[in-house]
Design a protein around this motif. Structure first.
Motif, PDB file in Angstrom:
ATOM      1  N   TRP A  65      -3.067   5.429  -2.391  1.00  0.00           N
ATOM      2  CA  TRP A  65      -3.922   6.433  -1.777  1.00  0.00           C
ATOM      3  C   TRP A  65      -3.271   7.803  -1.940  1.00  0.00           C
ATOM      4  O   TRP A  65      -2.051   7.946  -1.790  1.00  0.00           O
ATOM      5  CB  TRP A  65      -4.125   6.144  -0.286  1.00  0.00           C
TER       6      TRP A  65
ATOM      7  N   LYS B  25      -7.611   9.500  -0.335  1.00  0.00           N
ATOM      8  CA  LYS B  25      -8.545   8.882  -1.280  1.00  0.00           C
ATOM      9  C   LYS B  25      -7.846   7.778  -2.058  1.00  0.00           C
ATOM     10  O   LYS B  25      -6.696   7.925  -2.471  1.00  0.00           O
ATOM     11  CB  LYS B  25      -9.106   9.925  -2.252  1.00  0.00           C
ATOM     12  N   LEU B  26      -8.576   6.668  -2.272  1.00  0.00           N
ATOM     13  CA  LEU B  26      -8.034   5.560  -3.041  1.00  0.00           C
ATOM     14  C   LEU B  26      -8.085   5.912  -4.525  1.00  0.00           C
ATOM     15  O   LEU B  26      -9.160   6.139  -5.086  1.00  0.00           O
ATOM     16  CB  LEU B  26      -8.841   4.284  -2.768  1.00  0.00           C
TER      17      LEU B  26
ATOM     18  N   ARG C 221       0.846   5.385   0.244  1.00  0.00           N
ATOM     19  CA  ARG C 221       0.063   6.564   0.640  1.00  0.00           C
ATOM     20  C   ARG C 221       0.878   7.813   0.324  1.00  0.00           C
ATOM     21  O   ARG C 221       2.051   7.901   0.701  1.00  0.00           O
ATOM     22  CB  ARG C 221      -0.297   6.510   2.123  1.00  0.00           C
TER      23      ARG C 221
ATOM     24  N   ALA D 130      -2.184  -1.022  -3.796  1.00  0.00           N
ATOM     25  CA  ALA D 130      -3.170   0.045  -3.581  1.00  0.00           C
ATOM     26  C   ALA D 130      -2.432   1.364  -3.450  1.00  0.00           C
ATOM     27  O   ALA D 130      -1.364   1.431  -2.823  1.00  0.00           O
ATOM     28  CB  ALA D 130      -4.009  -0.217  -2.335  1.00  0.00           C
TER      29      ALA D 130
ATOM     30  N   GLU E  66      -5.954   4.133  -7.031  1.00  0.00           N
ATOM     31  CA  GLU E  66      -5.734   2.920  -7.829  1.00  0.00           C
ATOM     32  C   GLU E  66      -5.649   1.731  -6.895  1.00  0.00           C
ATOM     33  O   GLU E  66      -5.108   1.826  -5.791  1.00  0.00           O
ATOM     34  CB  GLU E  66      -4.439   3.002  -8.650  1.00  0.00           C
ATOM     35  N   GLN E  67      -6.190   0.605  -7.365  1.00  0.00           N
ATOM     36  CA  GLN E  67      -6.098  -0.627  -6.594  1.00  0.00           C
ATOM     37  C   GLN E  67      -6.115  -1.809  -7.554  1.00  0.00           C
ATOM     38  O   GLN E  67      -6.965  -1.886  -8.440  1.00  0.00           O
ATOM     39  CB  GLN E  67      -7.245  -0.754  -5.600  1.00  0.00           C
TER      40      GLN E  67
ATOM     41  N   THR F  20       0.851  -1.192   0.000  1.00  0.00           N
ATOM     42  CA  THR F  20       0.000   0.000   0.000  1.00  0.00           C
ATOM     43  C   THR F  20       0.883   1.235   0.000  1.00  0.00           C
ATOM     44  O   THR F  20       1.794   1.359   0.826  1.00  0.00           O
ATOM     45  CB  THR F  20      -0.925   0.020   1.227  1.00  0.00           C
TER      46      THR F  20
END
Length: 699
Positions: A195, A199-200, A54, A193, A202-203, A52
């Motif tokens: 962020w 806000k997300l 961010r 993922a 792409e995943q 992930t």
């Protein structure tokens, strides 16, 4: 102008460690995306199954990369921030056979020198995680599950001049997403993922489950997982408009997908090459892929592809560039040939066979060329409203006339009248032979319908018969009116209709008409096929010439009874004398007749009826444009392409139905027949649904 004063001599001394790290950061960390790439590399090397990322302000204010990998013991956290400290290699042998994403041991130290960094990590055997502040060196307990989190705040805060070169937040975010996307394409077993500002954006979920007990993953499951990941990241259009690539040559294995020529783009923004799972930009791989598309792309279009090269780590050096985005192969020619042949073989299969598979009722549309609208994929498997007439076989070997494999019949002079078929000749064509030929349905009788001479008084304009000539009774129980038009000498009449799902129906259908001597209209199970007859025949001639050269290293030639002479420039005379051996290999004999005249004494047998002077001038011009350093095969193909263009059937030449069907049958078995050697498409499919939409049927 007075000379500049000499600078005082400065002593040679060691640089401070912080300055050394900042210099290294200038090579490793160009922008936030560079830091993201290095941190994701470390996460994958730690065995992460979920990564992930961010970001804040496009990665300038914050980059946080979280993973669920093996973690770092607390005593090793301070060591991880030292320059050239790594767990990937321990000796020279490890360096020469790198199998991990990272190995240089300078990424964390370089990033920490130009930012505020913190490391949070926990291993399986630890009761708690530990947090290390890179600036103060403070190590304290913290809460976290197994894995590692690397936080990078205020990137380039210690080098304000470097920060001024950064672009807008949106631009930097796009580069960060692209960096993660490149990793995602190579690791379908890992979920990613991204962020941004909470806000997300792409995943991509993992598409491959790990095998139980460490067993190797099934090859079919791996291919399916890569297909789903490619579809998730690049879109379903990429998967539909591409063909699978599988090739092994010596130490090199090439897999992936190569985009169809129709899916080419104006920019090279969807070209992905991987070496042992690492995204690279390598001139050898790029040139090899581009050369495979040479004679199927039009103009300056850029192909799309995702190619994965697997090679022994001992045969590739990844320690070439600080960012590890460039590699050096021990045998670059071996890799070049493997990649080129892999893509060429994938593109060679005629896509017309996808139509035959769709007619059987369950084929995917991955190999279909684009049509007038996006609904063609669903329409291709649609059963036509009325069954198509089935073409019967004609024993050409027993009767004179045009043969399916006799291409010279199509290379005749424009003013030469086609030889009519004798009375009683059958009306259709035998199934083509070859590795791509569709198999005829078992147990279906090969019915033949005789073609009779058109009676006197028949009006070609109105298609009507005088009253004195009544229609004859249909033969062999075939209903009247099956042909749809009165027969003429050399024309064909369809045989008994067959089901649209009958595999004996030709993928490109049967010819029904010719438009202005340029296009051929054909009817197949999906609807209507439009063929550019010159472009299609040009590809057929081109592939045939290449096969002749590959088989015998020279093209068969035919001496001219009377040499064709023409006034030549000094450059043309010099080229003919300097490249006599090359001309002989191409089946041409061009020799000086006088100081300013050349004589063409022999031409390729396949092009014996063409314009010998025009052909010789074109070939000499091509030879003059290529020097000794040019790749021989590329020059040969360009010359053969010129010869094929001159030897192909010209526009405004009227073809009989037999000739049109012969051309369609050859297209179905000729490699790369979907484009001419200039990259122009040779045929297009219009489905019944698209035709219905044009006339608002069903609305």
């Amino acid at each position: 102008m007075s000379p500049e004063p000499a600078l005082p001599r400065r002593p040679i001394r060691d640089l401070p460690d912080e300055l050394i790290s900042q210099i290294a950061a200038g090579e490793v960390v160009e922008r936030p995306a560079s830091a993201v790439r290095e941190l994701v590399d470390n996460a994958l090397d730690a065995g992460a199954r979920q990564v992930t990322v961010r970001l804040l302000a496009g990665g300038v204010r914050l980059i946080a990369v979280e993973d669920d990998g093996c973690g770092i013991p607390p005593e090793e956290l301070p060591v991880a921030l030292r320059r050239h400290a790594t767990s990937k290699i321990t000796n020279l042998h490890d360096l020469e056979s790198v199998a991990t994403m990272g190995f240089r041991g300078e990424a964390l130290a370089a990033v920490a020198s130009v930012s505020e960094m913190a490391l949070l990590s926990r291993t399986d055997d630890q009761p708690t995680a530990f947090l290390l502040d890179a600036r103060s060196g403070e190590l304290r307990p913290a809460a976290r599950s197994r894995g590692t989190t690397v936080e990078v705040k205020e990137l380039f805060f210690s080098t304000p001049a470097r920060r001024k070169f950064l672009k807008t937040d949106a631009t930097e975010l796009a580069h960060c997403i692209e960096a993660v996307r490149r990793h995602a394409l190579a690791r379908p077993d890992v979920g990613f993922a991204i962020w941004h500002e909470g806000k997300l954006v792409e995943q991509w979920r993992a598409t491959l489950a790990p095998a139980e007990g460490g067993a190797p993953v099934d090859e079919a499951a791996l291919e399916a997982a890569f297909g789903r990941r490619l579809s998730d990241v690049l879109g379903e259009d990429f998967l539909r408009d591409s063909v699978p690539v599988r090739h092994r040559s010596g130490y090199v294995t090439v897999t992936g997908r190569a985009g169809l020529p129709d899916a080419a783009r104006s920019r090279a923004d969807q070209q992905f090459c991987y070496v042992n799972g690492r995204f690279v930009r390598d001139k050898v791989l790029t040139h090899a892929a581009r050369s495979a598309y040479e004679d199927v792309l039009h103009g300056q279009k850029q192909p799309v592809y995702a190619l994965y090269v697997a090679i022994d780590p001992m045969r590739v050096d990844v320690n070439v560039h600080p960012t590890k985005i460039e590699v050096r192969f021990r045998d670059s020619r071996e890799v070049h040939q493997a990649v080129r042949h892999a893509v060429e073989n994938a593109l060679a299969v005629p896509r017309a066979q996808a139509l035959a598979a769709a007619a059987e009722g369950g084929a995917t549309q991955a190999g279909m060329p684009p049509t007038a609208s996006a609904s063609s994929a669903a329409a291709a498997s649609r059963t036509p409203q009325s069954p198509l007439p089935r073409q019967a076989a004609m024993p050409f070997d027993a009767r004179p006339g045009y043969r399916v494999t006799d291409l010279e019949a199509l290379w005749g002079r424009k003013d030469a009248a086609p030889a009519p078929l004798p009375d009683g000749a059958a009306a259709a064509f035998a199934p083509p032979s070859g590795p791509h030929a569709p198999s005829p349905a078992a147990g279906v009788p090969e019915a033949a319908v005789t073609v009779q001479e058109a009676p006197a008084g028949y009006s070609a304009a109105s298609g009507s018969l005088p009253a004195t000539h009544a229609p004859q009774a249909p033969a062999d129980g075939i209903p009247a009116g099956t042909g749809g038009a009165a027969a003429s000498p050399g024309a064909t009449v369809p045989a008994a209709p067959a089901s649209a799902s009958d595999p004996d129906v030709w993928p490109l259908g049967r010819a029904v008409a010719q438009i202005h001597g340029v296009y051929i209209l054909a009817e197949n199970a999906q609807g209507m096929v439009i063929v550019d007859m010159h472009a299609a025949h040009e590809r057929i001639v081109y592939e045939r010439l290449k096969a002749q050269v590959d088989a015998s290293q020279r093209i068969a030639s035919q001496p001219l009874l009377i040499p064709a002479t023409f006034a030549a420039t000094p450059e043309e005379v010099a080229t003919a004398e300097a490249h006599a051996d090359t001309l002989d290999m191409l089946g041409l004999e061009v020799s000086p007749f006088s100081p300013r005249t050349l004589a063409v004494r022999a031409v390729p047998t396949s092009l014996a009826q063409g314009d010998a002077v025009e052909l010789a001038r074109s070939v000499l011009a091509e030879l003059a444009a290529h020097d000794a350093t040019t790749v021989v095969q590329r020059a040969r193909n360009e010359i053969l392409g010129t010869m094929a263009c001159h030897g192909a059937v010209r526009a405004h030449r009227r073809l009989t139905i037999d000739e049109m069907n012969a051309l369609l049958r050859q297209m179905e078995v000729t490699e790369r027949s979907d484009q001419c050697n200039h990259g122009r498409p040779t045929w297009r499919q219009l489905s019944m649904r698209e035709l219905d939409a044009l006339f608002l049927r069903g609305r």
